[in-house]
Design a protein around this motif. Structure first.
Motif, PDB file in Angstrom:
ATOM      1  N   VAL A  59      -0.042 -53.538 -13.510  1.00  0.00           N
ATOM      2  CA  VAL A  59      -1.370 -53.738 -12.936  1.00  0.00           C
ATOM      3  C   VAL A  59      -1.307 -53.573 -11.418  1.00  0.00           C
ATOM      4  O   VAL A  59      -2.200 -52.981 -10.806  1.00  0.00           O
ATOM      5  N   THR A  60      -0.234 -54.072 -10.801  1.00  0.00           N
ATOM      6  CA  THR A  60      -0.084 -54.017  -9.353  1.00  0.00           C
ATOM      7  C   THR A  60       0.296 -52.627  -8.864  1.00  0.00           C
ATOM      8  O   THR A  60      -0.230 -52.140  -7.857  1.00  0.00           O
ATOM      9  N   ALA A  61       1.223 -51.991  -9.569  1.00  0.00           N
ATOM     10  CA  ALA A  61       1.732 -50.677  -9.166  1.00  0.00           C
ATOM     11  C   ALA A  61       1.895 -49.810 -10.412  1.00  0.00           C
ATOM     12  O   ALA A  61       3.002 -49.662 -10.936  1.00  0.00           O
ATOM     13  N   PRO A  62       0.797 -49.275 -10.943  1.00  0.00           N
ATOM     14  CA  PRO A  62       0.864 -48.542 -12.213  1.00  0.00           C
ATOM     15  C   PRO A  62       1.692 -47.269 -12.123  1.00  0.00           C
ATOM     16  O   PRO A  62       1.756 -46.633 -11.077  1.00  0.00           O
ATOM     17  N   GLY A  63       2.343 -46.940 -13.249  1.00  0.00           N
ATOM     18  CA  GLY A  63       3.033 -45.661 -13.352  1.00  0.00           C
ATOM     19  C   GLY A  63       4.529 -45.706 -13.164  1.00  0.00           C
ATOM     20  O   GLY A  63       5.193 -44.668 -13.201  1.00  0.00           O
TER      21      GLY A  63
END
Length: 376
Positions: free
Chosen positions: A285-289
Motif C-alpha cells: 500500500v505504501t510502495a506498490p510494485g
C-alpha cells in the motif's frame, strides 16, 4: 467413480456444520472441474492427469487446496507430458474453504443475484448455483477457453448459470445484488460499482496484498466498507493470456552483486516479507510494485527487493542479527520497510488491517484508520 464420500469429507473440512454451504460442497463433484492440473516441483511445473490415476485424482481434487490449471498461456487441458511451462500461474481452482468464505463475506440472501468475477475452473460458480439457483448466478472470465470449459463442465453436472467471456474491468452484463471477485484488482473498476445495485455488496481483494475488502454501494454511486480481518490472496485480473511482467532480472542481478549507493545497518532482523502477509500488505500500500526474493544459507539470511523504478535492496545478516543493507536507485526501499516495522512495534499493529474503505464512483479507493490514510 464414487466421489461422494470424498466430497462429504471436504465439506466437513471447508464449512461449519450449520453452514448453508455445506450441502453445496458435499454435492458438487469438484474432480469434474479439474481433470488435469499443474504441480510445482524441483524441475518446474509438472502435468498431472486425473483420469490416468483416479485414486490420486480423488485425493487431490477433494483436498482443501488450490489447484493450478494454467501456467502462463499453457492450460493443463492442452498440455503434453514433459511440457515445462514457464511464468506465473494464470488460472486455478481455488481452495474450496476460501471460495466459501468469499461468498460468506457477501452475506448472500436466497433472492440475491450474484456476479462471480473470475470463473476459473467453474467450481465456484457451481457452488453458487447450488446455493442460490442457477438463474441468479452470472460468472465471467476474460479467458474464452476457461469459459467454454467451465460451461461444459457445469452442464455435465446439471448446473447452468450464465457464464460469459468478458474483461471484468470493462462493462459488465447486468446489475447485481452482490459482486464477489476471486481475482484481485487495483484499482477497483468503476464498472463494478455501476453493475452493483444501491445497497448491494462488493467483495474483492486488492492486487499485491492479502487485503480482503467488503463494501456496500450507497445512493451516490460510491461504496463504503472495510478491510476485513480475514486474509485472502488471488491472481490479479489480466487482459491477455499471460501476465505482462516487468523485466526485473537485470535489476535483481544488480541487487545481488553491487555495493549500493547507500550502505547501512538495518534496525531489525531480515524478514521474508512475502510470507509476512500484514507487513507485505502494508508495504505494498505504501510502495506498490516491489518484488521480493528471500534466501537462507545455513545461518545466513538474504533479502532482495527490486522495484520497476530502478530501486533495489540487498539485506544480509547472520541468523537474527541486524543486517547490512545495500540500497540503490531513486528510493530507499528498506528504509520504508523499517519505518513500517517501527510503526508496528510502537502501535501494536498495522493500520491497514481493519481500515475503513471509501470507494468513489470512478473506483478511486481510500483506506483510513485513526490518523492513518492512504489512496490505492
Amino acid at each position: 467413480m464414487d466421489w461422494t464420500s470424498y466430497a462429504a469429507a471436504l465439506a466437513k473440512r471447508a464449512t461449519y456444520a450449520s453452514s448453508r454451504w455445506r450441502s453445496a460442497v458435499a454435492e458438487t463433484p469438484r474432480h469434474v472441474f479439474v481433470p488435469r492440473w499443474w504441480e510445482s516441483g524441483p524441475s518446474g511445473w509438472a502435468l498431472c492427469d486425473g483420469p490416468g490415476d483416479e485414486p490420486r485424482w480423488l485425493g487431490t481434487a477433494y483436498a482443501d487446496t488450490s489447484l493450478v490449471t494454467s501456467v502462463g498461456p499453457c492450460h493443463a487441458d492442452h498440455a503434453k507430458f514433459g511440457d515445462r511451462p514457464t511464468g506465473l500461474p494464470t488460472s486455478s481452482s481455488t481452495l474450496p474453504s476460501l471460495v466459501v468464505r468469499m461468498f460468506q463475506h457477501a452475506r448472500l440472501g436466497s433472492c440475491d443475484t450474484l456476479l462471480d468475477v473470475g470463473t476459473g475452473s467453474g467450481y465456484g460458480a457451481a457452488l453458487a448455483a447450488w446455493r442460490l439457483g442457477e438463474e441468479q448466478v452470472t460468472s465471467v472470465d476474460v479467458d474464452p477457453y476457461l469459459v467454454e470449459a467451465a460451461r461444459e463442465r457445469l452442464e455435465r453436472i446439471g448446473r447452468r448459470p450464465s457464464v460469459e467471456t468478458i474483461d471484468a474491468t470493462g462493462d459488465l452484463p447486468g446489475v447485481f445484488d452482490r459482486i464477489v471477485a476471486t481475482v484481485a484488482v487495483r484499482p477497483i473498476p468503476a464498472s463494478w460499482l455501476t453493475a452493483l445495485k444501491p445497497g448491494g455488496l462488493l467483495v474483492t481483494t486488492i492486487a499485491g496484498t492479502s487485503l480482503l475488502v467488503t463494501a456496500e454501494k450507497g445512493e451516490d454511486g460510491g461504496a463504503t466498507g472495510r478491510v476485513e480481518w480475514d486474509r485472502a490472496g488471488f491472481m490479479r485480473t489480466r487482459t491477455d493470456p499471460d501476465y505482462q511482467e516487468a523485466a526485473t532480472g537485470d535489476l535483481l542481478s544488480i541487487a545481488r552483486a553491487h555495493e549500493g549507493e547507500q550502505i547501512t545497518t538495518g534496525r531489525y532482523p531480515v524478514v521474508n516479507v512475502a510470507e509476512a502477509w500484514d507487513l507485505s500488505s502494508m508495504l505494498d500500500v505504501t510502495a506498490p510494485g516491489i518484488e521480493h526474493c528471500y534466501e537462507e544459507h545455513q545461518d545466513r539470511r538474504v533479502a532482495l527487493m527490486t522495484h520497476p523504478d530502478g530501486s533495489w535492496v540487498r539485506a544480509v545478516a547472520q541468523a537474527d542479527g541486524l543486517p547490512t543493507v545495500h540500497q540503490g536507485g531513486p528510493r530507499r526501499l528498506w528504509d520504508t520497510l523499517d519505518e513500517i516495522r517501527t510503526y508496528w512495534l510502537t502501535n501494536g499493529e498495522l493500520p491497514v488491517r481493519g481500515a475503513r474503505v471509501f470507494i468513489k464512483p470512478d473506483g478511486t479507493t481510500y483506506l483510513a484508520r485513526g490518523g492513518w490514510h492512504a489512496r490505492l
